[in-house]
Design a protein around this motif. Structure first.
Motif, short mmCIF file in Angstrom:
data_model
loop_
_atom_site.label_atom_id
_atom_site.label_comp_id
_atom_site.label_asym_id
_atom_site.label_seq_id
_atom_site.Cartn_x
_atom_site.Cartn_y
_atom_site.Cartn_z
N GLN A 1 0.77 -1.32 0.02
CA GLN A 1 0.08 -0.10 0.00
C GLN A 1 0.80 1.26 0.17
N VAL A 2 2.07 1.39 1.08
CA VAL A 2 2.75 2.33 0.88
C VAL A 2 3.36 2.60 -0.40
N THR A 3 4.00 1.33 -0.90
CA THR A 3 4.76 1.68 -2.26
C THR A 3 3.85 2.18 -3.15
N ALA A 4 2.51 1.67 -3.35
CA ALA A 4 1.76 1.94 -4.43
C ALA A 4 1.47 3.71 -4.22
N ALA A 5 0.89 4.01 -3.21
CA ALA A 5 0.63 5.35 -2.99
C ALA A 5 1.76 6.15 -3.48
N LEU A 6 2.94 6.09 -2.87
CA LEU A 6 4.23 6.93 -3.12
C LEU A 6 4.66 6.73 -4.59
N LEU A 7 4.37 5.64 -5.13
CA LEU A 7 4.89 5.53 -6.81
C LEU A 7 3.65 6.48 -7.68
N GLY B 1 9.26 5.34 14.09
CA GLY B 1 8.30 4.71 14.54
C GLY B 1 8.23 3.23 14.49
N VAL B 2 9.42 2.81 14.02
CA VAL B 2 9.89 1.36 13.77
C VAL B 2 10.68 0.93 14.78
N GLU B 3 10.45 0.07 15.71
CA GLU B 3 11.37 -0.21 16.70
C GLU B 3 12.14 -1.67 16.46
N ALA B 4 11.60 -2.28 15.55
CA ALA B 4 12.43 -3.56 15.27
C ALA B 4 12.23 -3.97 13.79
N VAL B 5 12.96 -4.81 13.06
CA VAL B 5 12.84 -5.10 11.71
C VAL B 5 13.40 -6.50 11.79
N ASP B 6 12.83 -7.19 10.87
CA ASP B 6 13.24 -8.48 10.59
C ASP B 6 13.49 -8.62 9.05
N THR B 7 13.94 -9.91 8.70
CA THR B 7 14.31 -10.03 7.04
C THR B 7 13.38 -9.38 6.34
N ALA B 8 12.08 -9.82 6.46
CA ALA B 8 11.12 -9.24 5.41
C ALA B 8 10.73 -7.79 5.54
N THR B 9 10.71 -7.25 6.75
CA THR B 9 10.90 -5.76 6.87
C THR B 9 11.83 -5.26 6.12
N ALA B 10 13.05 -5.44 6.44
CA ALA B 10 14.28 -4.89 5.52
C ALA B 10 13.92 -5.02 4.04
N LYS B 11 13.43 -6.19 3.52
CA LYS B 11 13.19 -6.30 2.14
C LYS B 11 12.11 -5.23 1.80
N HIS B 12 11.06 -5.13 2.40
CA HIS B 12 10.17 -4.32 2.15
C HIS B 12 10.70 -2.92 1.91
N VAL B 13 11.74 -2.45 2.91
CA VAL B 13 12.36 -1.05 2.86
C VAL B 13 12.88 -1.00 1.52
N ILE B 14 13.90 -1.82 1.33
CA ILE B 14 14.89 -1.83 0.17
C ILE B 14 14.01 -2.06 -1.20
N ASP B 15 12.81 -2.85 -1.22
CA ASP B 15 11.97 -2.65 -2.41
C ASP B 15 11.43 -1.27 -2.68
N LEU B 16 11.09 -0.71 -1.54
CA LEU B 16 10.28 0.61 -1.78
C LEU B 16 11.32 1.47 -2.26
N VAL B 17 12.50 1.51 -1.75
CA VAL B 17 13.60 2.45 -2.30
C VAL B 17 13.92 2.42 -3.58
N ARG B 18 14.15 0.84 -4.20
CA ARG B 18 14.38 0.59 -5.27
C ARG B 18 13.19 0.96 -6.27
N ALA B 19 11.96 0.82 -5.83
CA ALA B 19 11.07 1.34 -6.90
C ALA B 19 10.94 2.90 -7.19
N VAL B 20 11.11 3.49 -6.02
CA VAL B 20 11.25 4.81 -6.01
C VAL B 20 12.09 5.28 -7.01
N LYS B 21 13.41 4.70 -6.93
CA LYS B 21 14.85 5.13 -7.75
C LYS B 21 14.35 4.65 -9.22
N LEU B 22 13.78 3.69 -9.41
CA LEU B 22 13.30 3.10 -10.86
C LEU B 22 12.57 4.22 -11.82
#
Length: 105
Positions: A15-21, A38-59
């Motif tokens: 949802q966040v990625t779609a709205a931002l794009l 407001g993010v107190e902890a991340v796991d592998t999946a959360t980190a991947k979501h952040v990376i994917d969001l950044v990559r999508a905006v850059k693309l």
């Protein structure tokens, strides 16, 4: 400004990625500040979501800066080998100053 609070699961990340794009495409956002205060902890999946969001905006020709990464989140992301490849700032205010210096030389 994209504030992330709590858990960033797959559905919320989509949802966040779609709205931002949409905003990048419209030309309303050339640079996004992704605030992780407001993010107190991340796991592998959360980190991947952040990376994917950044990559999508850059693309799409946009830029992303990340603000407010908490110490525990920083340590986890480093241990997971996450490299965002973007400017990072301790606070939203510092991110806005950094953004302004990039826009108004």
């Amino acid at each position: 400004l994209v504030p992330l609070i709590g858990v960033l699961d797959s559905e919320r990340a989509a949802q966040v990625t779609a709205a931002l794009l949409v905003e990048v495409e419209r030309g309303n956002a050339e640079h996004a500040l992704l605030d992780m205060t407001g993010v107190e902890a991340v796991d592998t999946a959360t980190a991947k979501h952040v990376i994917d969001l950044v990559r999508a905006v850059k693309l799409m020709g946009g830029r992303v800066s990340v603000t407010g990464i908490q110490p525990a989140v920083s340590q986890t992301m480093v241990s997971l080998g996450v490299e965002l490849g973007v400017s990072t700032y301790r606070t939203i205010e510092k991110g806005l100053v950094g953004l302004r210096s990039k826009v108004d030389p």
